[in-house]
Design an enzyme around this catalytic site. Structure first.
Site, PDB file in Angstrom:
ATOM      1  N   HIS A  67      -9.170 -14.081   5.570  1.00 44.00           N
ATOM      2  CA  HIS A  67      -8.174 -13.428   6.435  1.00 44.00           C
ATOM      3  C   HIS A  67      -7.494 -12.314   5.634  1.00 44.00           C
ATOM      4  O   HIS A  67      -7.598 -12.261   4.413  1.00 44.00           O
ATOM      5  CB  HIS A  67      -7.117 -14.452   6.874  1.00 44.00           C
ATOM      6  N   GLY A  68      -6.772 -11.476   6.362  1.00 37.78           N
ATOM      7  CA  GLY A  68      -5.962 -10.449   5.702  1.00 37.78           C
ATOM      8  C   GLY A  68      -6.773  -9.555   4.775  1.00 37.78           C
ATOM      9  O   GLY A  68      -6.297  -9.145   3.720  1.00 37.78           O
ATOM     10  N   ASP A  85      -8.411 -16.408  17.223  1.00 38.35           N
ATOM     11  CA  ASP A  85      -7.878 -16.231  15.871  1.00 38.35           C
ATOM     12  C   ASP A  85      -6.439 -16.764  15.821  1.00 38.35           C
ATOM     13  O   ASP A  85      -5.642 -16.512  16.737  1.00 38.35           O
ATOM     14  CB  ASP A  85      -7.918 -14.718  15.567  1.00 38.35           C
ATOM     15  N   HIS A  86      -6.098 -17.484  14.789  1.00 40.85           N
ATOM     16  CA  HIS A  86      -4.729 -18.006  14.589  1.00 40.85           C
ATOM     17  C   HIS A  86      -4.162 -18.735  15.805  1.00 40.85           C
ATOM     18  O   HIS A  86      -3.060 -18.401  16.279  1.00 40.85           O
ATOM     19  CB  HIS A  86      -3.763 -16.890  14.175  1.00 40.85           C
TER      20      HIS A  86
HETATM   21  P1  13P Z   1      -5.598  -7.748   8.229  1.00 38.22           P
HETATM   22  O1  13P Z   1      -4.161  -7.720   8.582  1.00 38.22           O
HETATM   23  O2  13P Z   1      -5.804  -7.592   6.762  1.00 38.22           O
HETATM   24  O3  13P Z   1      -6.436  -6.839   9.017  1.00 38.22           O
HETATM   25  O4  13P Z   1      -6.114  -9.247   8.565  1.00 38.22           O
HETATM   26  C1  13P Z   1      -6.533  -9.585   9.825  1.00 38.22           C
HETATM   27  C2  13P Z   1      -6.632 -11.044  10.007  1.00 38.22           C
HETATM   28  O5  13P Z   1      -6.626 -11.828   9.075  1.00 38.22           O
HETATM   29  C3  13P Z   1      -6.773 -11.538  11.369  1.00 38.22           C
HETATM   30  O6  13P Z   1      -6.809 -12.922  11.420  1.00 38.22           O
HETATM   31  O1  G3H Z   2      -3.813 -12.100  11.478  1.00 45.13           O
HETATM   32  C1  G3H Z   2      -4.126 -11.618  12.537  1.00 45.13           C
HETATM   33  C2  G3H Z   2      -3.659 -10.393  13.135  1.00 45.13           C
HETATM   34  O2  G3H Z   2      -3.647  -9.286  12.291  1.00 45.13           O
HETATM   35  C3  G3H Z   2      -2.322 -10.567  13.796  1.00 45.13           C
HETATM   36  O3  G3H Z   2      -2.448  -9.998  14.989  1.00 45.13           O
HETATM   37  O4  G3H Z   2      -0.361  -9.404  16.158  1.00 45.13           O
HETATM   38  O5  G3H Z   2      -2.397 -10.091  17.414  1.00 45.13           O
HETATM   39  O6  G3H Z   2      -1.133 -11.788  16.118  1.00 45.13           O
HETATM   40  P1  G3H Z   2      -1.490 -10.351  16.255  1.00 45.13           P
HETATM   41 ZN    ZN Z   3      -5.631 -13.836   9.864  1.00 44.14          ZN
END
Ligand code: 13P
Ligand code: G3H
Ligand code: ZN
Length: 288
Positions: free
Chosen positions: A211-212, A81-82
């Site tokens: 996301h989010g 992720d990301h």
């Molecule tokens: P939240 O912060 O809303 O849980 O989103 C998580 C997210 O987008 C992880 O990539």
């Molecule tokens: O968007 C993704 C996560 O909520 C951020 O998590 O603190 O592991 O990067 P992280």
């Molecule tokens: Zn995210």
């Protein structure tokens, strides 16, 4: 069973439901996510960020997820992720991830396309799927903080062009979705731009990722799935349930010292979150 993310997302596209992608950092979170998905007979995406890898170790967290995945009949896919760092993306691919996100959404359009294409070439040569983002989400993720008013919404036509130019497998739009726990704790008004999302869903030919998504009202999430969202990322609600369960535990059991007893309420609380989300997303009983 550990499966390629393609299997999970293709089935979700066909069935018009969404699959939960839950962020994990340690054994207790992996355990809660996989066990809850198993109870619901649901496919699930287990995802780690670069922050999670820094915390737990890539080999270690990969082995943990693979081990839980191997022990269950439900389909489990492992996703980065990301991803921001190409070196880490390559390491995840070597470690056996079937999907990676390259998040170059903070860069100008041309640079985003350039870097995303580079990752796609590398990943596709190794049969790995790539997710990318265009438009930025407000809130916190890892070391990057996008402040109020700095986020911008995805333009549908630009999104179509972006997907065509990069050849990515899934697309993460910015449509009012918002990272982090603050939106929940501070009781922010959360509103997805569903019209924009529906337009993106109509003209973008790949599955969409929200996301989010923590904290958004159920009606909006259902509408987002109708508009084409097939993967929904949840981290903040897991974190909050973990932390709240622990606070409550220590209010009563101030002298407890057994980590298993201490962490059990957090596991139960996170399982409840995952079960609620799977029910909402429509992926219950979709494990095949
Ligand atoms: P939240 O912060 O809303 O849980 O989103 C998580 C997210 O987008 C992880 O990539
Ligand atoms: O968007 C993704 C996560 O909520 C951020 O998590 O603190 O592991 O990067 P992280
Ligand atoms: Zn995210």
């Amino acid at each position: 069973m550990l499966v390629h993310i393609k299997k999970i997302i293709t089935a979700a596209e066909k069935g018009k439901y969404a699959v939960g992608a839950f962020n994990v950092n340690n054994l207790e979170i992996v355990q809660a996510v996989v066990n809850a998905a198993e109870k619901m007979k649901a496919p699930v995406i287990v995802q780690v960020t670069e922050g999670a890898i820094k915390y737990a170790g890539l080999k270690e967290i990969t082995a943990l997820v693979k081990s839980y995945a191997t022990e269950t009949k439900i389909p489990v896919a492992l996703h980065l992720d990301h991803g921001h760092d190409f070196k880490i993306i390559k390491k995840c691919i070597t470690a056996g991830f079937s999907s990676v996100m390259i998040d170059a959404s903070g860069l100008p359009y041309k640079k985003n396309v350039e870097l995303t294409k580079k990752v796609v070439a590398y990943a596709h040569a190794r049969k790995v799927w790539v997710q990318a983002e265009l438009g930025t989400l407000e809130g916190a993720e890892d070391w990057i903080k996008v402040g109020k008013g700095e986020g911008y919404f995805t333009d549908p036509k630009e999104a179509k062009r972006f997907v065509k130019e990069t050849n990515i497998n899934s697309f993460a739009p910015s449509v009012g979705n918002y990272h982090g726990v603050a939106k929940i704790v501070e009781k922010k008004v959360l509103k997805l731009d569903l019209k924009r999302l529906a337009e993106i869903g109509k003209i973008v030919p790949v599955p969409l990722v929200l996301h989010g998504a923590s904290g958004f009202p159920e009606g909006q999430i259902k509408a987002a799935i109708k508009a084409g969202i097939r993967v929904i990322n949840i981290d903040s609600e897991l974190r909050l349930s973990f932390a709240r369960a622990e606070r409550t535990f220590f209010e009563i059991n101030i002298n407890e010292y057994d980590p298993r007893k201490i962490l059990e309420p957090a596991i139960i609380a996170m399982q409840k979150v995952v079960i609620k989300k799977i029910t909402l997303f429509g992926s219950r009983n979709k494990a095949k």
